[in-house]
Design a protein around this motif. Structure first.
Motif, short mmCIF file in Angstrom:
data_model
loop_
_atom_site.label_atom_id
_atom_site.label_comp_id
_atom_site.label_asym_id
_atom_site.label_seq_id
_atom_site.Cartn_x
_atom_site.Cartn_y
_atom_site.Cartn_z
N VAL A 43 -89.63 12.88 -40.24
CA VAL A 43 -90.78 13.10 -39.35
C VAL A 43 -90.69 14.46 -38.67
N MET A 90 -106.18 1.63 -31.76
CA MET A 90 -105.46 2.83 -32.21
C MET A 90 -106.43 3.97 -32.47
N LEU A 131 -93.20 4.44 -41.01
CA LEU A 131 -94.09 4.34 -39.86
C LEU A 131 -95.36 3.57 -40.22
N SER A 132 -96.00 2.99 -39.19
CA SER A 132 -97.29 2.34 -39.39
C SER A 132 -98.36 3.41 -39.58
N LEU A 192 -95.21 10.32 -28.97
CA LEU A 192 -94.11 9.75 -29.76
C LEU A 192 -92.78 10.27 -29.23
N MET A 246 -99.11 5.42 -36.43
CA MET A 246 -98.02 6.34 -36.11
C MET A 246 -98.05 7.54 -37.06
N GLN A 247 -98.35 7.28 -38.34
CA GLN A 247 -98.43 8.39 -39.30
C GLN A 247 -99.51 9.37 -38.90
N LYS A 248 -100.66 8.81 -38.44
CA LYS A 248 -101.76 9.69 -37.99
C LYS A 248 -101.31 10.55 -36.83
N ARG A 249 -100.55 9.95 -35.92
CA ARG A 249 -100.08 10.71 -34.76
C ARG A 249 -99.11 11.81 -35.19
N VAL A 250 -98.21 11.48 -36.11
CA VAL A 250 -97.28 12.50 -36.59
C VAL A 250 -98.06 13.63 -37.27
N VAL A 308 -88.41 8.41 -33.28
CA VAL A 308 -89.03 8.41 -34.60
C VAL A 308 -88.69 9.69 -35.40
N LEU A 324 -94.21 16.16 -30.84
CA LEU A 324 -94.28 14.70 -30.96
C LEU A 324 -94.59 14.08 -29.61
#
Lengths: 254, 265
Positions: free
Chosen positions: A98, A174, A140-141, A128, A144-148, A132, A123
């Motif tokens: 990540v 979300m 990741l869900s 985040l 979470m992937q979108k946030r990364v 992570v 992050l």
């Protein structure tokens, strides 16, 4: 205010299929413009054309006063360096952790510790924690992937950021978290933002101004507040998600 | 009656389309190869990516290439012994084995095995990256996909194949040697002596040149088909198949061309 991005008569076809047919559109500096439109109306083609990932067949795309449709090599790379992009599926590099994903666009040669610190900082901006940082994207869900991916897109502090369907595939809560993040990041970092979406809740939250793409043209544009009083039958049908109306559902994809 | 000229025109048109399509494909691949070489030769370089590919292509291909050579060398020695004894030429086993392995079977079988392993993996990996927009993401992250993904792969394959074929040649000869000394009654020192004295420098050089060309083809086909894939999972599957099949055919074709140039005149 001069436009940060100005499109005039942009046309693009794939074989016999005309996707963009004379698009005129301006995005002001620091403005957040949302382009709405159904699936397969060429929204992705539009942003990929501005990025120079696709070559347009006709028309002009001017970014910061520079005509970009004919750029090549180093000049094209310099143009592309102004942009950050949040891809629909995240497009995280699954072979990298990540934090390496987030630090990807940062200048190398500063040492891994400094890079990682910068990655953690970005992050944190998307909510985040350091826990992570060493995971793989596949662990990741979706949210979470979108946030990364969002952290990665802002890490190099681009002047302009494109959001491609930022809330697609996320649950409503979300999706709203992502919308809030986009609003605050764009405001805090004073980034010019162009979002393409068919999620009206997202458009209402993110946009300063909304434009609608249909049949290869921008058929309506105006301030966010005017979206419900546009007087345009196409916009009304789309905003209210009605099956009946002037927009006939396309069965075949682009 | 009027249908006949119409049919002929249709056939001609189909042939024309096929030829034009083929030429266009060759042109696209040549441009792709030119870009790959150009970007691999100029900075910025990605040494970590190159190292990764050297390991994946070179080291992890060793078992399969080695075993292929060992078994083929032994089978070749057995066949030459049987064939040769029909006209009292059984003593040629060491010479013919080493020529057969070094000139043809070492590089060709090694190339095919590595193509099966590496071209398919490259096409699948790059194809998946294309489909999930990771390749577009590289561009928006100030990274040229040709330099980051393709240059290191093409360079690593071109560098590693000669080393793999060198190992392949040695193990192929070893396979023949083991079979000949254990089952065919050859004397160990004599077998090695005949092997070494028969082998010429240009045999080895042509073998390694072939290997480098095959390595280039393997990476180029894997990268081209993966990079240009489209159409989701099905497209990635098609890219993988096309990468392996086209690598096989180009390896066999270029092998013939090199053999004719080096040994035919």
């Amino acid at each position: 205010m001069s436009a940060k991005i100005a499109l005039r008569g942009v046309a693009k076809r794939f074989g016999p299929k005309v996707v963009l047919d004379g698009v005129d559109l301006d995005v002001g500096a620091g403005e957040s413009l949302v382009v709405i439109g159904g699936s397969g109306t060429g929204k992705s083609v539009l942003i990929k054309s501005i990025l120079g990932l696709l070559r347009v067949d006709a028309g002009s795309i001017v970014v910061d006063g520079v005509e970009v449709t004919r750029l090549r090599g180093a000049a094209l790379a310099a143009h592309q360096a102004k942009f950050g992009m949040l891809f629909q599926g995240g497009a995280l590099f699954d072979s990298l952790s990540v934090w390496r994903n987030v630090a990807f666009a940062l200048p190398r040669g500063r040492g891994a510790a400094k890079l990682k610190a910068a990655a953690l900082d970005n992050l944190a901006r998307v909510g985040l924690g350091a826990d992570v940082a060493d995971l793989r994207p596949s662990e990741l869900s979706g949210g979470m992937q979108k946030r990364v991916a969002l952290a990665r897109a802002i890490a190099a502090r681009p002047e302009i950021i494109f959001f491609d369907e930022p809330t697609t595939g996320l649950d409503p809560i979300m999706a709203d978290v992502i919308n809030d993040l986009i609003v605050s990041l764009v405001k805090d970092l004073r980034i010019t933002a162009l979002t393409i979406t068919h999620d009206m809740a997202s458009a209402r939250k993110i946009a300063d101004r909304i434009a609608m793409l249909y049949a290869g043209h921008i058929i309506w544009q105006g301030a966010r507040e005017m979206i419900d009083t546009s007087g345009n039958a196409y916009v009304d049908q789309f905003v209210h998600g009605r099956a009946e109306g002037p927009i006939a559902m396309q069965v075949r994809s682009a | 009656m009027t249908g006949v000229p119409h049919d002929i025109l249709g056939v001609l048109r189909a042939i024309g389309r096929f030829v034009l399509g083929g030429l266009a494909l060759v042109g696209r691949i040549v441009i792709f190869a030119g870009r790959a070489i150009g970007r691999a030769a100029t900075p910025p370089y990605y040494p970590a990516r190159l190292g990764e590919q050297l390991l994946v292509i070179g080291w992890f291909s060793l078992p399969v290439v080695g075993m292929t050579a060992l078994f083929t060398g032994a089978a070749l020695a057995q066949q030459i012994f049987i064939g040769g004894s029909r006209f009292n030429a059984a003593a040629t086993v060491p010479a013919v084995t080493v020529i057969g392995i070094v000139r043809e079977l070492g590089p060709v079988l090694g190339g095919l095995m590595v193509a099966g392993r590496v071209s398919s993996a490259m096409a699948a990996e790059l194809g998946t990256m294309r489909v999930t927009e990771q390749i577009d993401a590289l561009t928006t992250l100030r990274t040229d996909p040709f330099r980051y993904l393709i240059g290191p792969r093409v360079l690593a394959a071109t560098l590693m194949m000669p080393l793999l074929v060198l190992v392949s040649n040695i193990l192929g000869v070893l396979g023949g040697f083991i079979l000949a000394t254990t089952r065919l009654g050859f004397n160990a020192a004599g077998y090695l002596d005949r092997t070494v004295s028969f082998l010429r420098t240009d045999d080895v050089v042509s073998s390694l040149v072939k290997a480098a060309v095959f390595g280039f083809i393997i990476a180029l086909m894997g990268c081209y088909h993966g990079f240009t894939s489209s159409g989701g999972a099905e497209g990635v599957g098609r890219a993988t198949t096309n990468a392996v099949v086209s690598a096989f055919i180009l390896i066999l074709m270029s092998n013939l061309v090199i053999t004719v140039i080096v040994f035919g005149g």
